[in-house]
Design a protein around this motif. Structure first.
Motif, PDB file in Angstrom:
ATOM      1  N   LEU A 237       0.825  -1.209   0.000  1.00  0.00           N
ATOM      2  CA  LEU A 237       0.000   0.000   0.000  1.00  0.00           C
ATOM      3  C   LEU A 237       0.859   1.259   0.000  1.00  0.00           C
ATOM      4  O   LEU A 237       0.379   2.355  -0.318  1.00  0.00           O
ATOM      5  N   TYR A 238       2.122   1.093   0.404  1.00  0.00           N
ATOM      6  CA  TYR A 238       3.045   2.231   0.416  1.00  0.00           C
ATOM      7  C   TYR A 238       4.083   2.124  -0.705  1.00  0.00           C
ATOM      8  O   TYR A 238       5.112   2.804  -0.654  1.00  0.00           O
ATOM      9  N   SER A 239       3.807   1.301  -1.724  1.00  0.00           N
ATOM     10  CA  SER A 239       4.682   1.246  -2.882  1.00  0.00           C
ATOM     11  C   SER A 239       4.650   2.592  -3.596  1.00  0.00           C
ATOM     12  O   SER A 239       3.580   3.095  -3.927  1.00  0.00           O
ATOM     13  N   GLY A 240       5.810   3.162  -3.815  1.00  0.00           N
ATOM     14  CA  GLY A 240       5.876   4.472  -4.458  1.00  0.00           C
ATOM     15  C   GLY A 240       5.898   5.632  -3.494  1.00  0.00           C
ATOM     16  O   GLY A 240       5.825   6.792  -3.912  1.00  0.00           O
ATOM     17  N   ILE A 241       6.018   5.358  -2.177  1.00  0.00           N
ATOM     18  CA  ILE A 241       6.002   6.434  -1.193  1.00  0.00           C
ATOM     19  C   ILE A 241       7.242   7.324  -1.327  1.00  0.00           C
ATOM     20  O   ILE A 241       7.189   8.531  -1.075  1.00  0.00           O
ATOM     21  N   ARG A 242       8.372   6.738  -1.738  1.00  0.00           N
ATOM     22  CA  ARG A 242       9.600   7.536  -1.864  1.00  0.00           C
ATOM     23  C   ARG A 242       9.478   8.608  -2.945  1.00  0.00           C
ATOM     24  O   ARG A 242       9.752   9.781  -2.677  1.00  0.00           O
ATOM     25  N   PRO A 243       9.090   8.243  -4.182  1.00  0.00           N
ATOM     26  CA  PRO A 243       8.885   9.315  -5.166  1.00  0.00           C
ATOM     27  C   PRO A 243       7.737  10.251  -4.797  1.00  0.00           C
ATOM     28  O   PRO A 243       7.738  11.415  -5.188  1.00  0.00           O
TER      29      PRO A 243
ATOM     30  N   THR B 287       8.607  12.855 -10.833  1.00  0.00           N
ATOM     31  CA  THR B 287       8.366  12.134  -9.584  1.00  0.00           C
ATOM     32  C   THR B 287       6.979  11.516  -9.570  1.00  0.00           C
ATOM     33  O   THR B 287       6.759  10.465  -8.966  1.00  0.00           O
ATOM     34  N   ASP B 288       6.024  12.150 -10.255  1.00  0.00           N
ATOM     35  CA  ASP B 288       4.672  11.602 -10.349  1.00  0.00           C
ATOM     36  C   ASP B 288       4.662  10.342 -11.205  1.00  0.00           C
ATOM     37  O   ASP B 288       3.968   9.367 -10.891  1.00  0.00           O
ATOM     38  N   VAL B 289       5.410  10.347 -12.288  1.00  0.00           N
ATOM     39  CA  VAL B 289       5.519   9.167 -13.151  1.00  0.00           C
ATOM     40  C   VAL B 289       6.118   7.996 -12.373  1.00  0.00           C
ATOM     41  O   VAL B 289       5.610   6.869 -12.434  1.00  0.00           O
ATOM     42  N   LEU B 290       7.180   8.257 -11.623  1.00  0.00           N
ATOM     43  CA  LEU B 290       7.809   7.213 -10.806  1.00  0.00           C
ATOM     44  C   LEU B 290       6.825   6.668  -9.773  1.00  0.00           C
ATOM     45  O   LEU B 290       6.739   5.449  -9.551  1.00  0.00           O
ATOM     46  N   LYS B 291       6.063   7.549  -9.145  1.00  0.00           N
ATOM     47  CA  LYS B 291       5.095   7.143  -8.129  1.00  0.00           C
ATOM     48  C   LYS B 291       4.035   6.210  -8.720  1.00  0.00           C
ATOM     49  O   LYS B 291       3.733   5.152  -8.156  1.00  0.00           O
ATOM     50  N   VAL B 292       3.473   6.591  -9.858  1.00  0.00           N
ATOM     51  CA  VAL B 292       2.428   5.791 -10.494  1.00  0.00           C
ATOM     52  C   VAL B 292       2.959   4.420 -10.894  1.00  0.00           C
ATOM     53  O   VAL B 292       2.321   3.387 -10.651  1.00  0.00           O
ATOM     54  N   ARG B 293       4.155   4.380 -11.505  1.00  0.00           N
ATOM     55  CA  ARG B 293       4.726   3.098 -11.943  1.00  0.00           C
ATOM     56  C   ARG B 293       4.932   2.169 -10.757  1.00  0.00           C
ATOM     57  O   ARG B 293       4.646   0.970 -10.823  1.00  0.00           O
ATOM     58  N   MET B 294       5.451   2.699  -9.644  1.00  0.00           N
ATOM     59  CA  MET B 294       5.725   1.873  -8.470  1.00  0.00           C
ATOM     60  C   MET B 294       4.439   1.454  -7.771  1.00  0.00           C
ATOM     61  O   MET B 294       4.343   0.355  -7.224  1.00  0.00           O
TER      62      MET B 294
ATOM     63  N   ARG C 147      -3.201   6.831 -16.716  1.00  0.00           N
ATOM     64  CA  ARG C 147      -3.006   5.863 -17.796  1.00  0.00           C
ATOM     65  C   ARG C 147      -1.867   6.286 -18.722  1.00  0.00           C
ATOM     66  O   ARG C 147      -1.105   5.435 -19.203  1.00  0.00           O
ATOM     67  N   LEU C 148      -1.755   7.568 -18.984  1.00  0.00           N
ATOM     68  CA  LEU C 148      -0.650   8.041 -19.822  1.00  0.00           C
ATOM     69  C   LEU C 148       0.693   7.833 -19.135  1.00  0.00           C
ATOM     70  O   LEU C 148       1.680   7.458 -19.767  1.00  0.00           O
ATOM     71  N   MET C 149       0.736   8.080 -17.827  1.00  0.00           N
ATOM     72  CA  MET C 149       1.984   7.906 -17.083  1.00  0.00           C
ATOM     73  C   MET C 149       2.399   6.442 -16.985  1.00  0.00           C
ATOM     74  O   MET C 149       3.599   6.131 -16.989  1.00  0.00           O
ATOM     75  N   ASN C 150       1.425   5.557 -16.904  1.00  0.00           N
ATOM     76  CA  ASN C 150       1.722   4.135 -16.707  1.00  0.00           C
ATOM     77  C   ASN C 150       2.071   3.419 -17.999  1.00  0.00           C
ATOM     78  O   ASN C 150       2.725   2.378 -17.969  1.00  0.00           O
ATOM     79  N   GLN C 151       1.671   3.955 -19.153  1.00  0.00           N
ATOM     80  CA  GLN C 151       1.890   3.239 -20.408  1.00  0.00           C
ATOM     81  C   GLN C 151       3.367   3.237 -20.799  1.00  0.00           C
ATOM     82  O   GLN C 151       4.116   4.166 -20.551  1.00  0.00           O
ATOM     83  N   ARG C 152       3.759   2.139 -21.409  1.00  0.00           N
ATOM     84  CA  ARG C 152       5.110   1.987 -21.939  1.00  0.00           C
ATOM     85  C   ARG C 152       5.024   1.728 -23.437  1.00  0.00           C
ATOM     86  O   ARG C 152       3.978   1.315 -23.938  1.00  0.00           O
ATOM     87  N   ARG C 153       6.109   1.953 -24.113  1.00  0.00           N
ATOM     88  CA  ARG C 153       6.133   1.651 -25.546  1.00  0.00           C
ATOM     89  C   ARG C 153       6.079   0.133 -25.753  1.00  0.00           C
ATOM     90  O   ARG C 153       6.818  -0.610 -25.129  1.00  0.00           O
TER      91      ARG C 153
END
Length: 311
Positions: A69-75, A134-141, A233-239
């Motif tokens: 539940l705290y995955s991505g707390i650092r970014p 930092t928002d992109v990193l947070k969403v991915r994590m 969704r835009l932040m989470n998408q990868r090529r």
């Protein structure tokens, strides 16, 4: 705070934002999981795993552990250290500049609600655009949850940079800035309106602030959730690599992998989401968005007001 170069609003705004983030982050994780599920274009997130916020809480805790539940707390903390610091520092600096030019107060000495909202909108859009990586990193994590303990902040940053370039860190910056502007433009006027009309009942007490914050949060959640879904969704998408046929000089047909994105931009993401999942999909994660905003504001403003005592 007579000097527009005063550093204290920047520091106190950042510290209060970090405190509020720690207190409400698990709710944000459930919101992110709800927003990315059920995508028809991205098959890795096509399954509807959670029925709602409570179900997401329970399943994440059971299947991945409470730590997930705290995955991505650092970014997230890093984001608030930049976004929160710049946003509130810029907001109060703009207000000071407006006061110096006679734009903030009317003849009766009352602050202009629309000037306040304009200052908040500009501060929110600017700060969110700067802090977008930092928002992109947070969403991915947040999306990967359990696996982020092995990846880490630096490795996640490196993976995005190597495979997607510097542009990958600013993925979704448009809707991110729009969302921040909408929240600021809606939340502040509604909060002030509710607080004023509840003064006779509750006075200028915590109960008034709490109720006003929740009502203001409802307004901003309604206005910003569709933008937030698109942003996530835009932040989470990868090529992804799509196989396309090509003809060689020897007249033989071969297939080559061409990298592409699921969504080309905000409008395309919105249209595909509505077309494939219906209009209600734009409000996925609405409940945790609203539930989180109220406590977040309460924690922030109480912390900020206490830090102001050091002025």
């Amino acid at each position: 705070m007579s000097d527009i170069r005063d550093w204290r609003p920047f520091v106190y705004g950042g510290m209060a934002s970090i405190m509020a983030e720690f207190g409400t982050f698990p709710i944000d994780t459930t919101k992110t999981r709800l927003q990315i599920q059920g995508q028809k274009t991205d098959r890795s997130h096509s399954e509807l795993r959670y029925r709602g916020m409570t179900d997401a809480f329970v399943k994440i805790s059971r299947q991945e552990g409470v730590k997930a539940l705290y995955s991505g707390i650092r970014p997230a903390v890093l984001r608030q250290a930049t976004y929160g610091t710049i946003k509130f520092g810029t907001y109060y600096t703009l207000k000071k500049m407006a006061t110096d030019r006679g734009l903030l107060h009317d003849k009766a000495g009352n602050e202009s609600l629309w000037c306040n909202a304009a200052c908040a909108t500009m501060a929110g859009a600017i700060s969110s655009a700067i802090a977008n990586p930092t928002d992109v990193l947070k969403v991915r994590m947040q999306v990967h949850g359990r696996g982020t303990s092995d990846v880490g902040l630096v490795q996640c940053f490196r993976e995005i940079y190597v495979h997607e370039g510097i542009r990958g860190l600013w993925r979704g910056v448009g809707p991110t800035a729009q969302r921040a502007a909408v929240i600021a433009a809606v939340e502040l006027p509604v909060y002030d309106f509710c607080k004023l009309h509840l003064m006779e009942t509750f006075g200028d007490q915590v109960a008034n602030h709490f109720i006003s914050s929740f009502i203001a949060s409802l307004g901003s959640a309604i206005a910003s959730t569709p933008i937030d879904v698109i942003r996530t969704r835009l932040m989470n998408q990868r090529r992804v690599h799509q196989l396309q046929p090509s003809i060689t000089p020897a007249a033989t047909t071969t297939t080559t992998a061409t990298p592409r994105l699921y969504y080309t931009g905000s409008v395309d993401c919105a249209m595909q989401t509505v077309r494939n999942e219906g209009f209600r999909a734009l409000y996925k994660g609405f409940i945790p968005t609203w539930v989180r905003m109220g406590p977040w504001n309460i924690i922030f403003f109480i912390t900020y007001e206490q830090l102001k005592q050091f002025y």
